[in-house]
Write a protein that holds these residues in place. Structure first.
Motif, PDB file in Angstrom:
ATOM      1  N   GLU A 159      37.535  43.169  37.472  1.00 28.37           N
ATOM      2  CA  GLU A 159      38.207  42.029  38.155  1.00 28.37           C
ATOM      3  C   GLU A 159      39.245  41.372  37.491  1.00 28.37           C
ATOM      4  O   GLU A 159      40.362  41.227  37.751  1.00 28.37           O
ATOM      5  CB  GLU A 159      37.315  40.840  38.305  1.00 28.37           C
ATOM      6  CG  GLU A 159      36.767  41.531  39.736  1.00 28.37           C
ATOM      7  CD  GLU A 159      37.004  41.488  40.802  1.00 28.37           C
ATOM      8  OE1 GLU A 159      37.331  40.490  41.132  1.00 28.37           O
ATOM      9  OE2 GLU A 159      35.727  42.075  41.551  1.00 28.37           O
ATOM     10  N   ASP A 205      37.684  49.668  38.080  1.00 29.31           N
ATOM     11  CA  ASP A 205      38.071  48.339  37.813  1.00 29.31           C
ATOM     12  C   ASP A 205      37.829  46.931  37.602  1.00 29.31           C
ATOM     13  O   ASP A 205      36.639  46.746  37.983  1.00 29.31           O
ATOM     14  CB  ASP A 205      39.653  48.089  38.992  1.00 29.31           C
ATOM     15  CG  ASP A 205      40.567  49.324  39.310  1.00 29.31           C
ATOM     16  OD1 ASP A 205      40.578  49.403  38.627  1.00 29.31           O
ATOM     17  OD2 ASP A 205      41.406  50.028  40.421  1.00 29.31           O
ATOM     18  N   GLY A 251      46.733  44.502  39.449  1.00 27.32           N
ATOM     19  CA  GLY A 251      46.656  45.436  41.183  1.00 27.32           C
ATOM     20  C   GLY A 251      45.690  46.552  40.277  1.00 27.32           C
ATOM     21  O   GLY A 251      45.850  48.053  41.535  1.00 27.32           O
ATOM     22  N   GLY A 252      44.638  47.140  39.612  1.00 32.35           N
ATOM     23  CA  GLY A 252      44.013  48.058  39.834  1.00 32.35           C
ATOM     24  C   GLY A 252      44.138  49.027  38.272  1.00 32.35           C
ATOM     25  O   GLY A 252      45.724  49.266  38.152  1.00 32.35           O
ATOM     26  N   LYS A 309      42.158  43.941  38.726  1.00 29.45           N
ATOM     27  CA  LYS A 309      42.463  44.034  39.770  1.00 29.45           C
ATOM     28  C   LYS A 309      43.647  42.615  39.872  1.00 29.45           C
ATOM     29  O   LYS A 309      44.168  42.646  40.541  1.00 29.45           O
ATOM     30  CB  LYS A 309      41.520  43.995  40.993  1.00 29.45           C
ATOM     31  CG  LYS A 309      40.279  45.035  40.741  1.00 29.45           C
ATOM     32  CD  LYS A 309      39.431  45.381  41.425  1.00 29.45           C
ATOM     33  CE  LYS A 309      38.578  44.281  41.093  1.00 29.45           C
ATOM     34  NZ  LYS A 309      37.369  44.713  42.201  1.00 29.45           N
ATOM     35  N   GLN A 310      43.142  41.921  39.383  1.00 30.27           N
ATOM     36  CA  GLN A 310      43.601  40.690  39.406  1.00 30.27           C
ATOM     37  C   GLN A 310      44.895  40.445  39.104  1.00 30.27           C
ATOM     38  O   GLN A 310      46.528  39.855  39.198  1.00 30.27           O
ATOM     39  CB  GLN A 310      42.763  38.879  39.404  1.00 30.27           C
ATOM     40  CG  GLN A 310      41.629  39.250  40.077  1.00 30.27           C
ATOM     41  CD  GLN A 310      40.850  37.084  38.928  1.00 30.27           C
ATOM     42  OE1 GLN A 310      41.385  36.807  38.435  1.00 30.27           O
ATOM     43  NE2 GLN A 310      39.729  38.509  40.150  1.00 30.27           N
TER      44      GLN A 310
END
Length: 243
Positions: free
Chosen positions: A16, A14, A23-24, A19-20
């Motif tokens: 960043e 993932d 959620g991936g 992810k942020q």
């Protein structure tokens, strides 16, 4: 009624940003495919995290994600994934492969994956369904072709034995394939949003995978809206055995 259980085989790391915001990538897939009452597990196979053989019978289906790695490569985790996919194929488990997942499924079943002779395909592109697949989709009231987000430079060049092409485009001859009633590969990204695509274009430029000029063209090709809801219906119904 017994609850259905599925697993996402994560073949990428993932970013960043993803992810942020999402959620991936696994979260993107679960959001697209999960329905109420189901259990969804995630295995980070690119890190060597695989389900135990004894647990495979617990799952109704598996989703194989995209990746920055080559489906024609021979990293240990790629070889281990090929072994796993052959086991799942022999068990007639539902297998849905997306981009790298589509390619690695094709390779696992005996096909050939290489760099595309026409280079990268990045943006939004319309794919055309074969008449047989379009007929299969008639119950879903879908048209004979759909627009989908694309981001790849490899492709399946030779189909596995007993597999059939069910979609193509002017750029790629094998946009989708199926093998029996339990294996389906999609070269494009039905799970992506245009926001994820534009973020990925920026990453490819920063990593010197594509030039600034390529990035401009890719953003232009991203102007068309993908048929996300239609792809979602297709993928969900295939994975849950309703196609």
């Amino acid at each position: 009624m017994e609850k259905m259980r599925f697993a996402v085989l994560m073949c990428a790391e993932d970013s960043e940003y993803v992810k942020q915001v999402y959620g991936g990538y696994s979260g993107v897939f679960v959001k697209m495919l999960a329905e109420e009452g189901e259990t969804w597990d995630v295995y980070k196979v690119a890190r060597g995290e695989f389900p135990e053989d004894d647990d495979l019978v617990l799952y109704d289906g598996f989703v194989i994600t995209g990746s920055c790695s080559d489906a024609h490569g021979n990293d240990k985790w790629v070889r281990d994934l090929l072994d796993l996919l052959n086991k799942l194929h022999s068990m007639n488990k539902k297998l849905l492969g997306i981009c790298f997942g589509h390619q690695i499924l094709g390779r696992a079943l005996g096909g050939k994956v290489t760099r595309s002779p026409t280079g990268w395909d990045i943006g939004v592109r319309t794919v055309t369904f074969s008449p047989s697949w379009a007929f299969s989709l008639s119950s879903l009231d879908l048209p004979p072709g759909l627009s989908i987000i694309k981001c790849h430079r490899d492709e399946i060049r030779e189909l596995p034995e007993k597999a059939e092409v069910i979609a193509w485009s002017e750029k790629t001859g094998i946009e989708m394939f199926k093998c029996g009633d339990h294996v389906m590969g999609i070269q494009g990204h039905p799970e992506y949003s245009k926001d994820i695509l534009l973020h990925l274009i920026d990453r490819l430029i920063r990593g010197n995978f594509i030039t600034d000029g390529d990035g401009i063209q890719a953003r232009e090709r991203a102007a068309l809206d993908p048929d996300k809801e239609a792809w979602k219906r297709m993928c969900v119904n295939f994975l849950k055995g309703r196609l």
